[in-house]
Design a protein around this motif. Structure first.
Motif, short mmCIF file in Angstrom:
data_model
loop_
_atom_site.label_atom_id
_atom_site.label_comp_id
_atom_site.label_asym_id
_atom_site.label_seq_id
_atom_site.Cartn_x
_atom_site.Cartn_y
_atom_site.Cartn_z
N TRP A 18 1.01 8.99 -1.07
CA TRP A 18 0.66 9.02 0.36
C TRP A 18 0.86 7.65 0.99
CZ3 TRP A 18 -4.08 6.78 2.36
CH2 TRP A 18 -4.34 7.09 3.69
N ARG A 23 1.34 6.82 4.85
CA ARG A 23 0.07 7.48 5.15
C ARG A 23 0.18 8.60 6.19
NH1 ARG A 23 -4.12 2.37 5.22
NH2 ARG A 23 -3.59 1.61 3.15
N HIS A 31 1.77 15.83 -1.55
CA HIS A 31 1.50 14.68 -2.42
C HIS A 31 0.75 15.12 -3.67
CE1 HIS A 31 1.82 12.18 1.45
NE2 HIS A 31 2.94 12.04 0.76
#
Length: 67
Positions: A18, A23, A31
């Motif tokens: 991530w 992010r 993920h």
């Protein structure tokens, strides 16, 4: 290894994936799935990588001492 240990390894790996992607807010499942795949691959690699417990002897067998 317990399921809790494995889950923690996957959680950490998913977190790193991530972070590496910047992010994003909508890729948690992707993920997690990728982290599971990577963890399984590492398990498969390590299953066959343990060395034998005793290395071969470098001393030749000559039959000395037999009657």
């Amino acid at each position: 290894m317990s399921d809790t240990d494995r889950e923690q390894r996957i959680r950490i790996r998913a977190y790193h994936l991530w972070e590496a992607e910047g992010r994003p807010g909508d890729r948690a499942e992707a993920h997690w799935e990728e982290a599971c795949r990577q963890d399984a691959a590492v398990d498969e690699e390590s299953a066959g990588s343990f060395p034998a417990s005793d290395s071969p002897s470098s001393t030749p067998v000559t039959g000395a001492g037999r009657a």
